[in-house]
Design a protein around this motif. Structure first.
Motif, mmCIF file in Angstrom:
data_model
loop_
_atom_site.group_PDB
_atom_site.id
_atom_site.type_symbol
_atom_site.label_atom_id
_atom_site.label_comp_id
_atom_site.label_asym_id
_atom_site.label_seq_id
_atom_site.Cartn_x
_atom_site.Cartn_y
_atom_site.Cartn_z
ATOM 1 N N ILE A 306 0.909 -1.305 -0.015
ATOM 2 C CA ILE A 306 0.145 -0.034 -0.205
ATOM 3 C C ILE A 306 1.167 1.359 0.123
ATOM 4 O O ILE A 306 1.882 1.363 0.753
ATOM 5 C CB ILE A 306 -0.958 -0.072 1.032
ATOM 6 C CG1 ILE A 306 -1.886 -1.288 1.032
ATOM 7 C CG2 ILE A 306 -1.870 1.275 1.170
ATOM 8 C CD1 ILE A 306 -2.767 -1.641 2.244
ATOM 9 N N THR A 320 2.965 0.127 3.778
ATOM 10 C CA THR A 320 3.247 -1.097 4.580
ATOM 11 C C THR A 320 4.233 -1.733 4.104
ATOM 12 O O THR A 320 4.857 -1.525 3.065
ATOM 13 C CB THR A 320 1.979 -2.065 4.174
ATOM 14 O OG1 THR A 320 1.797 -2.098 2.617
ATOM 15 C CG2 THR A 320 0.657 -1.612 4.413
ATOM 16 N N ASN A 326 -0.281 -6.848 0.437
ATOM 17 C CA ASN A 326 -1.580 -6.123 1.221
ATOM 18 C C ASN A 326 -2.134 -5.522 0.012
ATOM 19 O O ASN A 326 -1.650 -4.998 -1.167
ATOM 20 C CB ASN A 326 -0.844 -4.945 2.020
ATOM 21 C CG ASN A 326 -0.481 -5.470 3.257
ATOM 22 O OD1 ASN A 326 -1.115 -6.252 3.974
ATOM 23 N ND2 ASN A 326 0.941 -5.267 3.251
ATOM 24 N N PRO A 329 -6.779 -1.113 -0.103
ATOM 25 C CA PRO A 329 -7.058 0.170 1.197
ATOM 26 C C PRO A 329 -8.037 0.916 1.120
ATOM 27 O O PRO A 329 -8.405 1.099 0.051
ATOM 28 C CB PRO A 329 -5.705 0.583 1.135
ATOM 29 C CG PRO A 329 -5.404 0.664 -0.439
ATOM 30 C CD PRO A 329 -5.904 -0.714 -0.892
ATOM 31 N N PHE A 338 -6.334 3.077 8.164
ATOM 32 C CA PHE A 338 -6.937 2.606 6.842
ATOM 33 C C PHE A 338 -6.870 1.076 7.127
ATOM 34 O O PHE A 338 -6.182 0.422 7.797
ATOM 35 C CB PHE A 338 -6.024 2.853 5.726
ATOM 36 C CG PHE A 338 -4.780 2.594 5.804
ATOM 37 C CD1 PHE A 338 -3.544 3.103 6.424
ATOM 38 C CD2 PHE A 338 -4.164 1.154 5.231
ATOM 39 C CE1 PHE A 338 -2.492 2.758 6.375
ATOM 40 C CE2 PHE A 338 -2.906 0.949 5.104
ATOM 41 C CZ PHE A 338 -2.093 1.586 5.910
ATOM 42 N N PHE A 340 -7.304 -2.676 5.265
ATOM 43 C CA PHE A 340 -6.948 -3.177 4.077
ATOM 44 C C PHE A 340 -7.028 -4.765 4.044
ATOM 45 O O PHE A 340 -7.289 -5.609 5.284
ATOM 46 C CB PHE A 340 -5.508 -2.718 3.528
ATOM 47 C CG PHE A 340 -4.737 -3.049 4.680
ATOM 48 C CD1 PHE A 340 -4.490 -2.235 5.695
ATOM 49 C CD2 PHE A 340 -3.610 -3.883 4.588
ATOM 50 C CE1 PHE A 340 -3.463 -2.165 6.658
ATOM 51 C CE2 PHE A 340 -2.632 -4.282 5.556
ATOM 52 C CZ PHE A 340 -2.743 -2.917 6.754
#
Lengths: 420, 170
Positions: A306, A320, A326, A329, A338, A340
């Motif tokens: 992210i 991240t 990931n 988000p 946030f 995710f």
């Protein structure tokens, strides 16, 4: 898998409510840190309705995990003067809701209710809510919202809606429903995949990805008129629509210049501006509540992670780190964190990360859990999950304590998004 | 009515839990017989018919293979599949009227939007190799289905590896 329930049980309520043409079931696992004991007295006249308003109110409050129902057996005060506070105190109630429901001309109903503080012996709220006969559930949601707001200080979300994609074999339906899964309405039905529905900020339109022309294109459809128009149908794929908070533009992803890159576009399809130039995969943009920034995912660092960048374009900052990948988000409504999808060791989790501390927290036990989105009040997160070999909708409270699984009528429910 | 439903549900739930415990770890499914590998050189036909056959329709030709497969989250054409793509490139360069549609697909282990991007990258990887081999841009269309059109829908590698592919469709 099913027996996860046995392990997790703190409190397990099973609500199984039958309606005229549908059966939908909701399971609640866990309880909030502080549960307010509340008694909802049967509303006078409620029993004459096809479905009682009280049942809807109780269902809503229990699903939040923040309330405990106190038995009302043998007591049915209709007005504050008929309330014996010591009696309710003895039963352990801290709050009490009483009310009446009456039929009105023009096939409308009116519910009058009062919320009383049993400890202080005062009235906290009183309101009359009226609606057409077909909107009994809406009246219940409205009352539940008022009770929730008064007793928790947060805005209620029981009157909000959700959208999701229902898949049965090769048949896809884009569905809009109440936040409890009832009142399902099909927005689009076809034999080609539908992906990534996105609510306009005012809840009047959905943008989504459809494969009906053979490749991924983005449509915008009005929920009032059902009319729709092609937003982006360029060669390659057109996908991942996200509305800006003011509704004046969308971020979308297109491959017309090679790889998946993020572009801004106006809702009428004009003024297309490319804002990422990585040459790798940049996708799943999401606007910050103030419209100034975008979260998105990119594999520019080797694995999907992210990133955050100015919404007008500019340098991106990685958010991240660590093992795993990931996806998907979404900013919290207060912009502090946030949510995710986190993938590690073959499992998908719903995770949340605080912007300030950079700490990631897993909110779920892991499995096939994808695509989280916040309720407008930021207290609940809805996501796609799987149980009993079906795709289901699930929610988790933002503190991770209360979980809910919603089994829709049939098929696989996917890609839920909480709407306004 | 409601009580009845709840008790039925509870009964189902408990039954499901109860019945799940004693169940043996799923009996290993018998290994499917290895699929016949079509690599072996086909026996020469005794007397080749004089009729000209489009090599595309020859089941023994590399052109009969219409898919490339990938490891997880990888989009470059693998060594094993390069001869297939090169054969299609040669065919396309020799048949400028033929067109192909390259369809990129992925397994379900990502977000579907990321996989749409990955499927696009897979299809584009095949396209680049076709162009290098002499095919023309105008002969090639690429499309990505991401994880949306899986050939196989179980949550296991046997299934996923079938879904990580680019199909070459004439």
């Amino acid at each position: 898998m099913l027996c996860v329930i046995e392990r997790l049980v703190v409190t397990l309520f099973l609500l199984h409510v039958a309606t005229a043409n549908a059966e939908l079931s909701i399971e609640i696992i866990g309880a909030g840190e502080n549960q307010t004991p509340i008694a909802i007295v049967p509303f006078e006249g409620d029993e004459k309705l096809s479905q009682t308003i009280r049942e809807v109110v109780i269902g809503d409050l229990l699903r939040s995990g923040l309330f405990r129902m106190i038995d009302t057996e043998g007591r049915s005060p209709r007005s504050p003067s008929e309330v014996s506070y010591p009696d309710w105190q003895a039963r352990g109630a801290e709050a009490l809701a009483i009310g009446t429901v009456a039929a009105q001309p023009n096939r409308r109903i009116e519910a009058r209710f009062r919320l009383l503080d049993v400890v202080k012996q005062t009235e906290l709220a009183g309101q009359a809510v009226s609606a057409s006969e077909g909107q009994i559930r809406a009246v219940g949601h409205r009352i539940a919202d008022l009770i929730y707001e008064k007793l928790t200080g947060d805005k209620g979300v029981f009157s909000t809606r959700i959208t999701y994609v229902n898949r049965e074999g090769k048949h896809y339906r884009l569905v809009v429903a109440d936040s409890d899964g009832y009142n399902e309405q099909t927005v689009l039905s076809q034999n080609q995949p539908i992906m990534s529905p996105a609510w306009s900020p005012d809840g009047s339109h959905l943008a989504y990805v459809s494969f009906e022309t053979g490749h991924a294109v983005v449509y915008i459809q009005s929920l009032y008129t059902n009319q729709r128009k092609l937003l982006a149908g360029y060669s390659g794929t057109n996908s991942a629509p996200a509305w800006s908070p003011d509704g004046k533009q969308l971020a979308i992803v297109m491959t017309r210049d090679g790889s998946s890159q993020i572009y801004l576009i106006r809702p009428d399809g004009s003024d297309i501006r490319r804002i990422t130039f990585s040459g790798v995969i940049d996708t799943e943009p999401n606007f910050s509540p103030d419209g100034q920034s975008l979260l998105f995912i990119s594999d520019r660092g080797g694995s999907p992670q992210i990133y955050r960048m100015p919404a007008k374009g500019g340098a991106a900052e990685r958010m991240t780190f660590g093992e795993g990948a990931n996806f998907s988000p979404r900013y919290s409504p207060d912009s502090r964190s946030f949510v995710f999808t986190h993938r590690i060791s073959g499992k998908f989790y719903i995770a949340m990360q605080d912007f300030q501390t950079g700490q990631m927290e897993l909110l779920t036990e892991g499995g096939w859990e994808k695509k989280p989105s916040f309720a407008p009040n930021g207290k609940l997160i809805m996501f796609a999950s799987e149980a009993r070999e079906r795709g289901i909708l699930a929610t988790v409270s933002s503190d991770g304590r209360v979980k809910q699984r919603m089994f829709t009528l049939s098929g696989d429910a996917r890609e839920p998004v909480w709407g306004p | 009515m409601k009580k009845l439903l709840i008790s039925i549900l509870l009964a189902n739930l408990l039954a499901a839990c109860a019945s799940q415990k004693p169940v043996e770890p799923e009996a290993a499914a018998p290994e499917p017989a290895p699929a016949p590998v079509a690599e072996a050189p086909a026996p020469e036909p005794a007397l080749a018919p004089v009729v000209e056959v489009d090599p595309l329709n020859d089941p023994n030709s590399l052109l009969a293979k219409r898919s490339t497969y990938y490891p997880f989250d990888v989009s470059v054409v693998q060594e094993a599949d390069k001869p297939i793509v090169q054969a299609h490139a040669k065919y396309l360069s020799e048949h400028p009227n033929r067109k192909v549609r390259l369809e990129g697909n992925c397994d379900e282990r990502g977000s579907n939007e990321y996989n749409l991007g990955l499927g696009n990258r897979r299809a584009n990887g095949v396209k680049q190799m076709l162009l290098l081999g002499g095919a023309r841009e105008s002969q090639i269309e690429t499309v990505s289905y991401g994880e949306e059109k899986p050939r196989c829908t179980d949550h296991n590698e046997a299934c996923w590896k079938q879904n990580r592919r680019t199909d070459i469709r004439y």
